[in-house]
Design a protein around this motif. Structure first.
Motif, mmCIF file in Angstrom:
data_model
loop_
_atom_site.group_PDB
_atom_site.id
_atom_site.type_symbol
_atom_site.label_atom_id
_atom_site.label_comp_id
_atom_site.label_asym_id
_atom_site.label_seq_id
_atom_site.Cartn_x
_atom_site.Cartn_y
_atom_site.Cartn_z
ATOM 1 N N ARG A 134 12.088 -1.467 8.331
ATOM 2 C CA ARG A 134 11.734 -0.212 7.665
ATOM 3 C C ARG A 134 11.957 -0.520 6.519
ATOM 4 N N LYS A 135 12.282 -0.864 6.039
ATOM 5 C CA LYS A 135 12.279 -1.290 4.304
ATOM 6 C C LYS A 135 10.709 -1.437 4.030
ATOM 7 N N GLU A 136 10.629 -2.848 4.868
ATOM 8 C CA GLU A 136 8.935 -3.089 4.200
ATOM 9 C C GLU A 136 8.227 -1.981 4.541
ATOM 10 N N THR A 137 8.188 -1.159 5.692
ATOM 11 C CA THR A 137 7.283 -0.379 6.153
ATOM 12 C C THR A 137 7.697 0.730 4.787
ATOM 13 N N ASN A 138 8.994 1.554 4.585
ATOM 14 C CA ASN A 138 9.213 2.462 3.608
ATOM 15 C C ASN A 138 8.637 1.649 1.709
ATOM 16 N N HIS A 139 8.890 0.667 1.817
ATOM 17 C CA HIS A 139 8.415 -0.296 0.498
ATOM 18 C C HIS A 139 6.484 -0.018 0.318
ATOM 19 N N LEU A 140 5.902 -0.244 1.858
ATOM 20 C CA LEU A 140 4.413 -0.187 2.202
ATOM 21 C C LEU A 140 3.780 1.543 1.703
ATOM 22 N N LEU A 141 4.167 2.436 2.134
ATOM 23 C CA LEU A 141 3.948 3.583 2.108
ATOM 24 C C LEU A 141 3.956 4.614 0.695
ATOM 25 N N LYS A 142 5.501 3.359 -0.109
ATOM 26 C CA LYS A 142 5.456 4.299 -1.675
ATOM 27 C C LYS A 142 4.237 2.812 -2.508
ATOM 28 N N LYS A 143 4.130 2.001 -1.987
ATOM 29 C CA LYS A 143 3.518 1.150 -2.991
ATOM 30 C C LYS A 143 1.578 1.904 -2.719
ATOM 31 N N ASN A 144 1.660 2.943 -1.575
ATOM 32 C CA ASN A 144 0.128 3.009 -0.949
ATOM 33 C C ASN A 144 -0.283 4.160 -1.916
ATOM 34 N N LYS A 145 -0.995 4.700 -3.003
ATOM 35 C CA LYS A 145 -1.514 5.560 -3.693
ATOM 36 C C LYS A 145 -1.950 6.849 -3.750
ATOM 37 N N ASN A 146 -3.054 6.294 -2.225
ATOM 38 C CA ASN A 146 -3.304 7.559 -1.645
ATOM 39 C C ASN A 146 -2.327 8.582 -0.763
ATOM 40 N N ILE A 147 -1.195 8.218 -0.699
ATOM 41 C CA ILE A 147 0.103 9.695 -0.523
ATOM 42 C C ILE A 147 0.300 10.208 -1.399
ATOM 43 N N SER A 148 0.151 11.574 -1.413
ATOM 44 C CA SER A 148 1.044 12.324 -1.987
ATOM 45 C C SER A 148 2.510 12.421 -1.538
#
Length: 184
Positions: A134-148
């Motif tokens: 979960r932590k790694e997934t949230n980190h990947l999501l936050k790192k992605n600049k294309n996500i509002s």
């Protein structure tokens, strides 16, 4: 949006791997009944190659406290017996010339409680593994600049729901295993 779905899909796969690993670990915990899966970690030298016991022998249940191991080749009996002794699994194998018989003595109440504690520890490790995903997934999501920000918040909620689902499955597995261990 597609990137988010890929990340969530990868997250589910990783959590599923953690759950399967826990199931494997649980199958190795002795419950008082003979179970061929208890011998899955035993490796035997077979013509110079280290091979899993279940690949070179038929392991079957004679009764609730006894397993029999019939090797494909009789010449393997001593190698299998030696591997079982070296594995130090707490049981003395008996070689009758055709098969190896393993008799499991009954488990005391105190030992059953210890085994439940071990199962709880394994379950906690499984939960930690899922939380790390979960932590790694949230980190990947936050790192992605294309996500509002809104999509990020929704995605994190989805990740938490997935996490809660797998944590609940671990709790159910643990409850079933504890009941199985404590049943005489």
């Amino acid at each position: 949006m597609e990137e988010v779905q890929q990340i969530l899909s990868l997250s589910k796969k990783e959590m599923e791997k953690s759950l399967e690993h826990l199931k494997t670990d649980f199958s190795k915990i002795r419950t008082g009944k003979a179970n061929p899966n208890m011998l899955d970690t035993i490796k035997v030298e077979y013509y110079g190659v280290i091979t899993a016991l279940n690949k070179i022998a038929n392991i079957s249940i004679i009764d609730s406290t006894t397993l029999s191991i019939y090797p494909w080749e009789r010449s393997l009996l001593s190698s299998i017996e030696r591997a079982l002794i070296n594995a130090n699994i707490g049981f003395t194998p008996m070689n009758n010339g055709e098969a190896i018989i393993i008799h499991f003595p009954p488990i005391t109440e105190e030992r059953r409680k210890e085994l439940v504690k071990i199962a709880k520890e394994e379950a906690e490790l499984g939960k930690v593994s899922i939380r790390n995903v979960r932590k790694e997934t949230n980190h990947l999501l936050k790192k992605n600049k294309n996500i509002s920000e809104d999509l990020l918040e929704l995605s994190e909620e989805k990740v938490q729901k997935i996490t809660n689902t797998y944590i609940h499955q671990i709790d159910e597995l643990l409850a079933g295993k504890a009941k199985e261990i404590m049943t005489i």
